[in-house]
Design a protein around this motif. Structure first.
Motif, PDB file in Angstrom:
ATOM      1  N   ALA A 112       0.831  -1.205   0.000  1.00  0.00           N
ATOM      2  CA  ALA A 112       0.000   0.000   0.000  1.00  0.00           C
ATOM      3  C   ALA A 112       0.865   1.255   0.000  1.00  0.00           C
ATOM      4  CB  ALA A 112      -0.913   0.005   1.219  1.00  0.00           C
ATOM      5  N   GLU A 113       0.399   2.267  -0.708  1.00  0.00           N
ATOM      6  CA  GLU A 113       1.079   3.562  -0.675  1.00  0.00           C
ATOM      7  C   GLU A 113       0.954   4.160   0.724  1.00  0.00           C
ATOM      8  OE1 GLU A 113       0.367   8.078  -2.342  1.00  0.00           O
ATOM      9  OE2 GLU A 113      -0.257   6.396  -3.610  1.00  0.00           O
ATOM     10  N   MET A 114       2.035   4.765   1.205  1.00  0.00           N
ATOM     11  CA  MET A 114       1.986   5.431   2.511  1.00  0.00           C
ATOM     12  C   MET A 114       3.002   6.552   2.557  1.00  0.00           C
ATOM     13  SD  MET A 114       3.857   2.669   5.069  1.00  0.00           S
ATOM     14  CE  MET A 114       2.617   1.415   4.773  1.00  0.00           C
ATOM     15  N   GLY A 115       2.785   7.474   3.468  1.00  0.00           N
ATOM     16  CA  GLY A 115       3.717   8.581   3.632  1.00  0.00           C
ATOM     17  C   GLY A 115       4.995   8.133   4.315  1.00  0.00           C
ATOM     18  N   PRO A 116       6.147   8.546   3.799  1.00  0.00           N
ATOM     19  CA  PRO A 116       7.436   8.128   4.360  1.00  0.00           C
ATOM     20  C   PRO A 116       7.873   9.020   5.518  1.00  0.00           C
ATOM     21  CG  PRO A 116       7.824   9.518   2.473  1.00  0.00           C
ATOM     22  CD  PRO A 116       6.325   9.402   2.612  1.00  0.00           C
ATOM     23  N   PRO A 117       8.928   8.628   6.225  1.00  0.00           N
ATOM     24  CA  PRO A 117       9.552   9.535   7.210  1.00  0.00           C
ATOM     25  C   PRO A 117      10.095  10.788   6.512  1.00  0.00           C
ATOM     26  CG  PRO A 117      10.381   7.285   7.438  1.00  0.00           C
ATOM     27  CD  PRO A 117       9.612   7.331   6.156  1.00  0.00           C
ATOM     28  N   ALA A 118      10.483  11.763   7.301  1.00  0.00           N
ATOM     29  CA  ALA A 118      10.991  13.015   6.737  1.00  0.00           C
ATOM     30  C   ALA A 118      12.191  12.779   5.835  1.00  0.00           C
ATOM     31  CB  ALA A 118      11.355  13.986   7.854  1.00  0.00           C
ATOM     32  N   ILE A 119      13.108  11.933   6.284  1.00  0.00           N
ATOM     33  CA  ILE A 119      14.277  11.619   5.463  1.00  0.00           C
ATOM     34  C   ILE A 119      14.492  10.114   5.429  1.00  0.00           C
ATOM     35  CG2 ILE A 119      15.442  13.826   5.845  1.00  0.00           C
ATOM     36  CD1 ILE A 119      17.302  12.362   7.808  1.00  0.00           C
ATOM     37  N   LEU A 120      15.061   9.653   4.345  1.00  0.00           N
ATOM     38  CA  LEU A 120      15.479   8.269   4.196  1.00  0.00           C
ATOM     39  C   LEU A 120      16.900   8.260   3.645  1.00  0.00           C
ATOM     40  CD1 LEU A 120      12.180   6.791   2.702  1.00  0.00           C
ATOM     41  CD2 LEU A 120      13.147   6.246   4.951  1.00  0.00           C
ATOM     42  N   TYR A 121      17.534   7.091   3.663  1.00  0.00           N
ATOM     43  CA  TYR A 121      18.934   6.996   3.245  1.00  0.00           C
ATOM     44  C   TYR A 121      19.087   5.968   2.130  1.00  0.00           C
ATOM     45  CZ  TYR A 121      19.603   9.338   7.717  1.00  0.00           C
ATOM     46  OH  TYR A 121      19.530  10.216   8.760  1.00  0.00           O
ATOM     47  N   HIS A 122      20.078   6.201   1.292  1.00  0.00           N
ATOM     48  CA  HIS A 122      20.380   5.279   0.203  1.00  0.00           C
ATOM     49  C   HIS A 122      21.891   5.070   0.146  1.00  0.00           C
ATOM     50  CE1 HIS A 122      19.825   3.283  -3.696  1.00  0.00           C
ATOM     51  NE2 HIS A 122      20.929   3.896  -4.083  1.00  0.00           N
ATOM     52  N   GLY A 123      22.310   3.816   0.129  1.00  0.00           N
ATOM     53  CA  GLY A 123      23.729   3.501   0.033  1.00  0.00           C
ATOM     54  C   GLY A 123      24.094   3.020  -1.351  1.00  0.00           C
ATOM     55  N   THR A 124      25.183   3.532  -1.880  1.00  0.00           N
ATOM     56  CA  THR A 124      25.630   3.131  -3.209  1.00  0.00           C
ATOM     57  C   THR A 124      27.144   3.283  -3.287  1.00  0.00           C
ATOM     58  OG1 THR A 124      25.246   3.457  -5.585  1.00  0.00           O
ATOM     59  CG2 THR A 124      25.337   5.450  -4.215  1.00  0.00           C
ATOM     60  N   ALA A 125      27.706   3.027  -4.446  1.00  0.00           N
ATOM     61  CA  ALA A 125      29.149   3.176  -4.628  1.00  0.00           C
ATOM     62  C   ALA A 125      29.474   4.615  -5.016  1.00  0.00           C
ATOM     63  CB  ALA A 125      29.638   2.225  -5.718  1.00  0.00           C
ATOM     64  N   TRP A 126      30.642   5.091  -4.607  1.00  0.00           N
ATOM     65  CA  TRP A 126      31.061   6.454  -4.948  1.00  0.00           C
ATOM     66  C   TRP A 126      31.105   6.675  -6.453  1.00  0.00           C
ATOM     67  CZ3 TRP A 126      31.687  11.089  -2.872  1.00  0.00           C
ATOM     68  CH2 TRP A 126      31.673  11.189  -1.473  1.00  0.00           C
ATOM     69  N   SER A 127      31.398   5.621  -7.189  1.00  0.00           N
ATOM     70  CA  SER A 127      31.512   5.770  -8.644  1.00  0.00           C
ATOM     71  C   SER A 127      30.183   6.134  -9.300  1.00  0.00           C
ATOM     72  CB  SER A 127      32.043   4.477  -9.260  1.00  0.00           C
ATOM     73  OG  SER A 127      31.188   3.384  -8.945  1.00  0.00           O
ATOM     74  N   ASN A 128      29.076   5.970  -8.564  1.00  0.00           N
ATOM     75  CA  ASN A 128      27.760   6.290  -9.129  1.00  0.00           C
ATOM     76  C   ASN A 128      27.371   7.756  -8.952  1.00  0.00           C
ATOM     77  OD1 ASN A 128      27.283   3.623  -9.935  1.00  0.00           O
ATOM     78  ND2 ASN A 128      26.467   3.062  -7.926  1.00  0.00           N
ATOM     79  N   TRP A 129      28.152   8.507  -8.183  1.00  0.00           N
ATOM     80  CA  TRP A 129      27.734   9.867  -7.849  1.00  0.00           C
ATOM     81  C   TRP A 129      27.602  10.770  -9.081  1.00  0.00           C
ATOM     82  CZ3 TRP A 129      24.978  12.693  -5.027  1.00  0.00           C
ATOM     83  CH2 TRP A 129      25.125  14.099  -4.999  1.00  0.00           C
ATOM     84  N   ALA A 130      28.506  10.626 -10.032  1.00  0.00           N
ATOM     85  CA  ALA A 130      28.452  11.494 -11.217  1.00  0.00           C
ATOM     86  C   ALA A 130      27.102  11.368 -11.919  1.00  0.00           C
ATOM     87  CB  ALA A 130      29.593  11.150 -12.173  1.00  0.00           C
ATOM     88  N   ASN A 131      26.622  10.141 -12.074  1.00  0.00           N
ATOM     89  CA  ASN A 131      25.325   9.941 -12.716  1.00  0.00           C
ATOM     90  C   ASN A 131      24.175  10.404 -11.833  1.00  0.00           C
ATOM     91  OD1 ASN A 131      26.278   8.883 -15.126  1.00  0.00           O
ATOM     92  ND2 ASN A 131      26.201   6.766 -14.416  1.00  0.00           N
ATOM     93  N   ILE A 132      24.274  10.107 -10.522  1.00  0.00           N
ATOM     94  CA  ILE A 132      23.202  10.487  -9.602  1.00  0.00           C
ATOM     95  C   ILE A 132      23.038  11.999  -9.565  1.00  0.00           C
ATOM     96  CG2 ILE A 132      22.490  10.500  -7.169  1.00  0.00           C
ATOM     97  CD1 ILE A 132      23.904   7.745  -6.942  1.00  0.00           C
ATOM     98  N   SER A 133      24.158  12.717  -9.571  1.00  0.00           N
ATOM     99  CA  SER A 133      24.086  14.177  -9.493  1.00  0.00           C
ATOM    100  C   SER A 133      23.447  14.793 -10.734  1.00  0.00           C
ATOM    101  CB  SER A 133      25.488  14.758  -9.284  1.00  0.00           C
ATOM    102  OG  SER A 133      26.324  14.482 -10.402  1.00  0.00           O
ATOM    103  N   LYS A 134      23.381  14.017 -11.819  1.00  0.00           N
ATOM    104  CA  LYS A 134      22.758  14.510 -13.054  1.00  0.00           C
ATOM    105  C   LYS A 134      21.354  13.950 -13.261  1.00  0.00           C
ATOM    106  CE  LYS A 134      27.232  14.821 -15.419  1.00  0.00           C
ATOM    107  NZ  LYS A 134      28.075  14.239 -16.503  1.00  0.00           N
TER     108      LYS A 134
END
Length: 210
Positions: A112-134
């Motif tokens: 079911a759809e529901m409202g999330p907490p104010a913030i959540l976290y996501h873990g990934t590799a540093w090499s993905n940051w260039a794509n994520i930032s775009k």
């Protein structure tokens, strides 16, 4: 018989091997053992066990399958109970099993759809940051982006691929802006995409990430 440390280690290794197989067939390749998931990702526990046994005995079965420990209902229940991330769910009647999330095959988990907490976290590799930032966070081959409620979990996920990059996601703001969220049986938050405006690098007492 009281288990010895060596037998405990052996049991843990067996459970890990079976958990990996279950993750593969219940998330990505059910055809590997000749099963078909229903529209919500469920399959009969008994049918799953028979399919594994049949595949293991098939001529040309891989070494990974041939050396797999015997899979019984009790073993599957133990794997479910001891999974650190609660990867698998049992139906209320105990007759069916599915992966809690992480599918690349087409299923509708029905959360079911529901409202999330104010913030959540996501873990990934540093090499993905260039794509994520775009481009923001996208599910790639999976159905949804996976988000955690705590930094430690996100760190463990990100560390699978080297030094982890931890992102803070402004989840409540996303929800207010019209993006949908749901939560899996094992507490992982799911959303289709996290646009570039909402994730930012996490900083801790050691100072900003660089």
């Amino acid at each position: 018989m009281v288990p010895t440390p060596n037998s405990d280690t052996h049991i843990a290794a067996d459970h890990t091997a079976i958990s990996r197989l279950l993750s593969k067939v219940l998330r990505h390749e059910p055809e590997m053992i000749g099963i078909q998931l229903d529209s919500q990702g469920w399959v009969s526990v008994d049918g799953l066990i028979r399919a594994i046994e049949r595949t293991v005995r098939t001529a040309g079965a891989s070494k990974r399958l041939r050396t797999l420990p015997t899979v019984t209902r009790d073993v599957i229940l133990a794997v479910i109970a001891t999974s650190d991330k609660k990867r698998f769910s049992l139906s209320p009647d105990g007759k069916r099993i599915r992966a809690a999330q992480g599918h690349s095959v087409e299923v509708d988990l029905g959360y079911a759809e529901m409202g999330p907490p104010a913030i959540l976290y996501h873990g990934t590799a540093w090499s993905n940051w260039a794509n994520i930032s775009k481009e923001g966070l996208t599910p790639r081959t999976r159905h949804a982006v996976h988000l955690s409620t705590d930094v430690d979990t996100a760190t463990r996920v990100g560390a699978r691929h080297g030094p982890p990059l931890i992102l803070i996601v402004a989840a409540a703001q996303m929800y207010a802006d019209g993006y949908t969220f749901s939560r899996s049986d094992n507490g992982v938050w799911l959303t289709r995409v996290v646009p570039v405006a909402y994730p930012s690098k996490w900083t801790d007492e050691r100072g900003p990430s660089s």
